[in-house]
Design an enzyme around this catalytic site. Sequence first.
Site, PDB file in Angstrom:
ATOM      1  N   ASP A  45     -20.234 -18.226  -3.236  1.00 11.07           N
ATOM      2  CA  ASP A  45     -19.734 -17.149  -2.380  1.00 11.07           C
ATOM      3  C   ASP A  45     -18.302 -16.706  -2.718  1.00 11.07           C
ATOM      4  O   ASP A  45     -17.903 -15.592  -2.394  1.00 11.07           O
ATOM      5  CB  ASP A  45     -19.802 -17.573  -0.901  1.00 11.07           C
ATOM      6  CG  ASP A  45     -19.110 -18.912  -0.641  1.00 11.07           C
ATOM      7  OD1 ASP A  45     -18.509 -19.477  -1.577  1.00 11.07           O
ATOM      8  OD2 ASP A  45     -19.174 -19.413   0.494  1.00 11.07           O
ATOM      9  N   HIS A  46     -17.533 -17.551  -3.392  1.00 13.74           N
ATOM     10  CA  HIS A  46     -16.129 -17.224  -3.649  1.00 13.74           C
ATOM     11  C   HIS A  46     -15.945 -16.395  -4.929  1.00 13.74           C
ATOM     12  O   HIS A  46     -15.360 -15.320  -4.912  1.00 13.74           O
ATOM     13  CB  HIS A  46     -15.294 -18.499  -3.774  1.00 13.74           C
ATOM     14  CG  HIS A  46     -14.964 -19.147  -2.462  1.00 13.74           C
ATOM     15  ND1 HIS A  46     -15.911 -19.678  -1.635  1.00 13.74           N
ATOM     16  CD2 HIS A  46     -13.774 -19.357  -1.845  1.00 13.74           C
ATOM     17  CE1 HIS A  46     -15.325 -20.177  -0.554  1.00 13.74           C
ATOM     18  NE2 HIS A  46     -14.025 -19.998  -0.655  1.00 13.74           N
ATOM     19  N   ARG A  90      -6.751 -16.009   7.512  1.00 20.70           N
ATOM     20  CA  ARG A  90      -5.466 -16.360   6.874  1.00 20.70           C
ATOM     21  C   ARG A  90      -4.761 -15.104   6.385  1.00 20.70           C
ATOM     22  O   ARG A  90      -5.396 -14.239   5.781  1.00 20.70           O
ATOM     23  CB  ARG A  90      -5.700 -17.275   5.662  1.00 20.70           C
ATOM     24  CG  ARG A  90      -6.190 -18.607   6.088  1.00 20.70           C
ATOM     25  CD  ARG A  90      -6.252 -19.604   4.955  1.00 20.70           C
ATOM     26  NE  ARG A  90      -6.553 -20.872   5.573  1.00 20.70           N
ATOM     27  CZ  ARG A  90      -7.319 -21.816   5.041  1.00 20.70           C
ATOM     28  NH1 ARG A  90      -7.831 -21.656   3.842  1.00 20.70           N
ATOM     29  NH2 ARG A  90      -7.539 -22.927   5.695  1.00 20.70           N
TER      30      ARG A  90
HETATM   31  C1  MIC Z   1      -9.718 -20.492   1.451  1.00 21.26           C
HETATM   32  O1  MIC Z   1     -10.103 -19.880   2.447  1.00 21.26           O
HETATM   33  O2  MIC Z   1      -8.524 -20.655   1.168  1.00 21.26           O
HETATM   34  C2  MIC Z   1     -10.769 -21.092   0.528  1.00 21.26           C
HETATM   35  C3  MIC Z   1     -10.707 -20.342  -0.737  1.00 21.26           C
HETATM   36  O3  MIC Z   1     -12.047 -20.929   1.084  1.00 21.26           O
HETATM   37  C4  MIC Z   1     -10.437 -22.568   0.353  1.00 21.26           C
HETATM   38  C5  MIC Z   1     -11.244 -23.261  -0.653  1.00 21.26           C
HETATM   39  C6  MIC Z   1     -10.799 -22.980  -2.046  1.00 21.26           C
HETATM   40  O4  MIC Z   1      -9.607 -22.888  -2.315  1.00 21.26           O
HETATM   41  O5  MIC Z   1     -11.688 -22.863  -2.897  1.00 21.26           O
HETATM   42  C7  MIC Z   1     -10.505 -23.383   1.642  1.00 21.26           C
HETATM   43  O6  MIC Z   1     -10.345 -22.844   2.701  1.00 21.26           O
HETATM   44  O7  MIC Z   1     -10.648 -24.620   1.581  1.00 21.26           O
HETATM   45 FE1  SF4 Z   2     -14.281 -17.607   1.976  1.00 23.27          FE
HETATM   46 FE2  SF4 Z   2     -12.197 -16.613   3.205  1.00 23.27          FE
HETATM   47 FE3  SF4 Z   2     -13.870 -18.138   4.498  1.00 23.27          FE
HETATM   48 FE4  SF4 Z   2     -12.266 -19.220   2.638  1.00 23.27          FE
HETATM   49  S1  SF4 Z   2     -11.641 -18.270   4.559  1.00 23.27           S
HETATM   50  S2  SF4 Z   2     -14.468 -19.599   2.933  1.00 23.27           S
HETATM   51  S3  SF4 Z   2     -12.191 -17.536   1.172  1.00 23.27           S
HETATM   52  S4  SF4 Z   2     -14.318 -16.138   3.634  1.00 23.27           S
END
Ligand code: MIC
Ligand code: SF4
Length: 641
Positions: free
Chosen positions: A64-65, A379
């Site tokens: 998904d990323h 975030r």
């Molecule tokens: C995020 O929201 O910062 C991420 C990307 O989902 C990370 C995981 C990652 O860095 O791959 C998370 O929240 O753990």
């Molecule tokens: Fe994906 Fe954003 Fe959720 Fe992290 S916070 S899992 S990057 S949708």
Amino acid sequence: MKQNLVQKILEDHLIDGKCETGEEIGIRIDQTLTQDATGTMAFLQFEAIGIDRVRTKRSVSYIDHNMLQTSFENPDDHRYLQSAAARFGVYFSRPGNGICHQVHLERFAVPGATLTGSDSHTPTAGGMGMIAMGAGGLDVAVAMGGGAYYLKVPKVMRVNLTGQLQPWVAGKDIILEMLRRLTVKGGVGWIVEYGGSGVGTLTVPERATITNMGAELGATTSLFPSDEQTRRFLIAQDRESDWRELKPDGDAEYEETIEIDLSELEPMIAQPSMPDRVVKVSEIEGLPVHQVCVGSCTNSSYMDLTRVAAILKGKTIHPRVSMTLGPGSKQVFQMISQEGTLSDIIAAGARIIESGCGPCIGMGQAPPTGAVTLRTFNRNFAGRTGTSPDRSYLCSPETAAAAALTGEITDPRKLGEYPSVKLPEKFIINDNMIVVPPEDGRDVEIIRGPNIKPVPAKDPLPDVLEGELLLKVEDDITTDHIMPAGAKILPLRSNIPAISEHVFVRVDETFPTRAKAAGGGFIVGGLNYGQGSSREHAALAPMYLGIKAVIVKSFARIHFSNLVNFGIVPLEFADTAGYNKLNQGDNLKITNLLKGLDEGKVILTNETTGSKVDLVTALSARQVEIIKAGGMLAYTKGKNQ
Ligand code: MIC
Ligand code: SF4
């Protein structure tokens, strides 16, 4: 003894230790989830542990990323993960099937069970009554192999919800209010348990928004009871048999209780660049907005998007605004297209993006210079949008849709009648994008691309650490500061030598070069160091650059464990005034380290100024052994020999 719900589920899964606040315990993990950006490391480490097949009740690997295929790296990772899933008995959610947390809630989360995920928003499943925790990839790999997950028993905070949300006020506003009151440090060391008469008025997707963004409080996880709402959701997902009632004992005890009257809440918004900079939307109305992004694992459910569609219906997005919308899962996408509400969104002029993390992790949709972007995400750390500096605000889908129409921050209550949206009685169930692993995967070939490099190893810990203080940073440093994400850097997640060139570049672009030239050294930080993501790359890549110890006022939970797992010594100032005795560029030395770690006390000498600084550790005896061995992989191998 009367138990709260957290105690009940933890006791139910206890393998090691005593379930008392502050004690380290090991618990059995029923389910794991991994996603592609952290999953490649997790699976490489699972391979290194050398177990043939996962030993959990259910492990799921999601893509998904890294959904932007600008070169071979991301698609190679997908192929590696798909082959590894088949090899080791893991369900595989193909790209396009949706964001891990949304899909897991829909199709796999089970009340009363435990889940660890290599993603900090794993607590989303807490909306379903699950103890669901984010962890580093290595901890998840250990859990996949049937090993216990270790944690210090957190304190339990009860959030007593009363009343009922008023029209235009959303689940998101509840968690934004929590962040306003508690800040991004307020949940460190806590599990947040929601209860009270208001709970029954919230649907599972609304609860999941709250537990998802509980990660921003720094909380270990957040939990809702499993009740009639949970049952309704599971019936709609054709999974009623997974339901069971779960609630705390009548007069269960909590270390702290806070009250929120839902009837009094107003639409809230987090200002740049921290999720706790929360004010009422009405306080900053009128600010021109240039971009609106709806989606992410926080707010991309069927109910969220249907409500946005109803608000946009028959209208046009303001000419100043570029609006994107990403459905959280294929299920959501298919539902809104079948019902025709997607058409209302398209007609209004929103840009539809695929089901994935997308702009939330800087995979496209970076805002223009100086622009205000309103996001339904969790975030808004500086630079996370891909533009630096940026002006990113976090709000509910209702507030986002209002701004998309007016072109400025607008209290959505001004839009008139609130569109009523109900949880469907039946969702569309079609799991054709989830690949079930073969009964026996031993013959499956694991396919690796050239960008997938082995996990670097570390030598056992020496008794003396010496080197330069390479970087001194402030409070609330996030893993996005340490190891940024985004379209340029994410494709390097399986290649530690390459990704290490980007450590701390948003803070100081000379950091990687200086660290290498000095042969490694120390980092000094303030409070809540390493908050945010679970990405172990924020420990692994600094380890690769030779970072020996990180000395701070306090750590965030997941990053602390990741440092331990990769053999970087996490130390804290005994007295926070010690922070002022150390300056970037100073030469630091720690002697008698091994004994010091056993005793939890270490003395550091600043060789440049001659001053001494007292440091302490919050390491358990088990973690001290891991650090001494040079990290978790070396420790596990040593134990198995
Ligand atoms: C995020 O929201 O910062 C991420 C990307 O989902 C990370 C995981 C990652 O860095 O791959 C998370 O929240 O753990
Ligand atoms: Fe994906 Fe954003 Fe959720 Fe992290 S916070 S899992 S990057 S949708």
